[in-house]
Structures are given as structure tokens and as C-alpha cells.
Write an enzyme that holds these catalytic residues in place. Structure first.
Site, PDB file in Angstrom:
ATOM      1  N   LYS A 173     -58.580 -25.064 -75.546  1.00  0.00           N
ATOM      2  CA  LYS A 173     -57.693 -26.188 -75.312  1.00  0.00           C
ATOM      3  C   LYS A 173     -56.553 -26.140 -76.320  1.00  0.00           C
ATOM      4  CE  LYS A 173     -59.381 -30.251 -74.692  1.00  0.00           C
ATOM      5  NZ  LYS A 173     -58.311 -30.476 -73.674  1.00  0.00           N
ATOM      6  N   GLU A 203     -57.635 -34.208 -79.510  1.00  0.00           N
ATOM      7  CA  GLU A 203     -58.573 -34.091 -78.394  1.00  0.00           C
ATOM      8  C   GLU A 203     -59.989 -33.813 -78.891  1.00  0.00           C
ATOM      9  OE1 GLU A 203     -55.571 -32.413 -74.891  1.00  0.00           O
ATOM     10  OE2 GLU A 203     -56.589 -31.011 -76.226  1.00  0.00           O
ATOM     11  N   SER A 213     -51.280 -32.401 -67.682  1.00  0.00           N
ATOM     12  CA  SER A 213     -50.982 -32.775 -66.299  1.00  0.00           C
ATOM     13  C   SER A 213     -52.221 -33.213 -65.519  1.00  0.00           C
ATOM     14  CB  SER A 213     -50.299 -31.611 -65.578  1.00  0.00           C
ATOM     15  OG  SER A 213     -51.124 -30.457 -65.591  1.00  0.00           O
ATOM     16  N   THR A 214     -53.365 -32.592 -65.774  1.00  0.00           N
ATOM     17  CA  THR A 214     -54.577 -32.991 -65.054  1.00  0.00           C
ATOM     18  C   THR A 214     -55.102 -34.324 -65.579  1.00  0.00           C
ATOM     19  OG1 THR A 214     -55.093 -30.644 -64.815  1.00  0.00           O
ATOM     20  CG2 THR A 214     -56.807 -32.193 -64.202  1.00  0.00           C
ATOM     21  N   THR A 265     -55.114 -35.231 -72.529  1.00  0.00           N
ATOM     22  CA  THR A 265     -53.679 -34.969 -72.522  1.00  0.00           C
ATOM     23  C   THR A 265     -53.370 -33.824 -71.577  1.00  0.00           C
ATOM     24  OG1 THR A 265     -53.400 -35.753 -74.794  1.00  0.00           O
ATOM     25  CG2 THR A 265     -51.725 -34.246 -73.961  1.00  0.00           C
ATOM     26  N   GLY A 315     -53.056 -26.116 -75.138  1.00  0.00           N
ATOM     27  CA  GLY A 315     -51.804 -25.658 -74.557  1.00  0.00           C
ATOM     28  C   GLY A 315     -50.705 -26.705 -74.664  1.00  0.00           C
ATOM     29  N   ASP A 342     -60.994 -34.900 -70.038  1.00  0.00           N
ATOM     30  CA  ASP A 342     -59.833 -34.128 -70.473  1.00  0.00           C
ATOM     31  C   ASP A 342     -59.753 -32.834 -69.677  1.00  0.00           C
ATOM     32  OD1 ASP A 342     -57.600 -33.413 -71.915  1.00  0.00           O
ATOM     33  OD2 ASP A 342     -58.577 -33.512 -73.877  1.00  0.00           O
ATOM     34  N   GLY A 343     -58.616 -32.206 -69.711  1.00  0.00           N
ATOM     35  CA  GLY A 343     -58.446 -30.908 -69.066  1.00  0.00           C
ATOM     36  C   GLY A 343     -58.826 -29.768 -69.990  1.00  0.00           C
TER      37      GLY A 343
END
Length: 229
Positions: free
Chosen positions: A95, A104, A29-30, A27, A97, A82-83
Site C-alpha cells: 500500500k 493507513e 479511488s476505491t 484512501t 501508492g 481500504d484499498g
């Protein structure tokens, strides 16, 4: 993080995705860059099944024609990409944010391998500059905050706890919970903090991902670097 760096990290991680795989989609933007790359690949014949870590990622993937399943339908995954908000020593992560760290973490831990995609700005020598997200149930919120404060103190840390807001109202996760953001500055011993937080009733999950990520593709001016624990 520039759009180009996000895409470069996602492109590097795409190389890991093989036909027949069951893939967890992160989840943010990346992670969106990865989903946007997967759409055309699936249209060109890439045979995979995916599980999303949030409603937003699920909707984005379905709109691109990516075949989606639930984690109940696919309880074991080959790979999750995942970012991360921070990448520390040994691929320790912060993680959450985006408020999806509970799902996740569930998806990542159901996978044979979790891979992170990020840029060099996410790499830190010590975790903690980014506020640590803590997902809590709404019932007994004030009591849970008190217990979280005690747990943080027990771990030898101190900081500010803030209930996350969005558009002037409480931020509510996909699972119907609230989020406390703990601004701690530095987390010298994340394992100790994680152990202390594990004892808090009402705290569903924290944003420390320790010993979970197996690899990170980190993009920067010099290209994409591969990090391992």
C-alpha cells in the site's frame, strides 16, 4: 480497475458496517467509492462514527455528512476498509501508492479488523511489481536513502530507489514527510524485508502490510470473491 468493479467491491464491504460501529476509512479511488456509499446511508439513519486515513478522505467524508472523529478521540476502531496496490499470498499487501500508508497502517492496526476492497488486477503471486513506498523524514534524506539501500541488500534484494515527485516538486505526505519508491521487481520474503527496513533510522513506515488484513473483497468479471489469509 473499472468504476463498476470498484463500486462492487465497496458495496460488498458495506455489508460489514453495522449501526454503532467505529469505522476507519481508507484512501484512494476505491476507498472513495465506499465513502460515496456511506454518505447516503448515514443520511438514511446509519449511526456510525468514522476516522479517515488522510486529509483527502476526511474532507470527502465530511462533505457527504459522515460524522468524523480523530484517532485520538476514537483510539480503538471496529473496522477499517481500504484499498491496496497489490494483494499477495496470505493477504500480504503493498500500500502507499497514494502516499497515505503511514496513517493507513496506524488506523488499520487500531482496528479489530481490516478489510481490503480491490479488483482482480491487484492480486499477484509475488509482491513487488508495484514499487514499495517508503515514508521518510526530510532530515538526513541522503543518509536515509543509503541506509535503505543497505537494508534492501541485507534482505537479499536489489532495485531502484526514486524520490516521489508531484507536479515537479517533492511529494509531501499529510505528516510532512517524503516518499521513496523502491522498485524491487519481486519480494519473495516480505517478512525478511520488513524486518530489515525496521532497523533504518529516518524511515517512518514502509508500505508492506503483513498479517494485518483479515479479509478482501475482490471484484472481477465473475462477481466479488472473498479472500482470507
Amino acid at each position: 480497475m473499472s468504476q463498476a468493479d470498484k463500486k462492487a467491491a465497496a458495496e460488498a464491504a458495506m455489508e460489514l458496517i453495522k449501526p454503532g460501529m467505529k469505522v476507519g476509512l481508507g484512501t484512494g479511488s476505491t476507498a472513495n467509492e465506499l465513502i460515496d456509499l456511506l454518505g447516503p446511508a448515514v443520511a438514511d439513519g446509519l449511526d456510525i462514527l468514522c476516522v479517515a486515513t488522510s486529509k483527502a478522505s476526511d474532507e470527502r467524508a465530511r462533505a457527504l455528512g459522515i460524522p468524523m472523529r480523530t484517532l485520538d478521540e476514537l483510539p480503538r476502531l471496529d473496522l477499517t476498509i481500504d484499498g491496496a496496490d497489490e494483494i499477495g499470498p496470505g493477504l500480504s499487501l503493498i500500500k502507499g501508492g497514494g502516499g497515505a500508508h503511514l496513517r493507513e497502517k496506524i488506523v488499520a492496526c487500531a482496528s479489530s479488523e481490516m478489510v481490503v476492497i480491490a479488483d482482480t488486477s491487484k492480486c499477484v503471486e509475488v509482491l513487488g511489481a508495484f514499487p514499495l513506498p517508503l515514508e521518510v523524514v526530510p532530515f538526513g534524506f541522503a543518509a536515509t536513502v543509503n541506509a535503505v539501500e543497505q537494508a534492501i541488500d541485507k534482505a537479499g534484494l536489489s532495485g531502484t530507489l526514486t524520490k516521489r515527485q508531484k507536479d515537479g516538486t517533492d511529494f509531501v505526505t499529510d505528516s510532512g514527510n517524503l516518499i521513496i519508491d523502491a522498485t524491487l521487481g519481486t519480494i519473495d520474503d516480505p517478512e525478511r524485508l520488513a524486518a530489515s527496513l525496521a532497523d533504518v533510522p529516518g524511515l517512518v513506515e514502509h508500505g508492506l502490510f503483513l498479517g494485518i488484513a483479515k479479509k478482501a473483497f475482490v471484484a472481477g468479471e465473475g462477481g466479488v470473491e472473498v479472500l482470507t489469509p
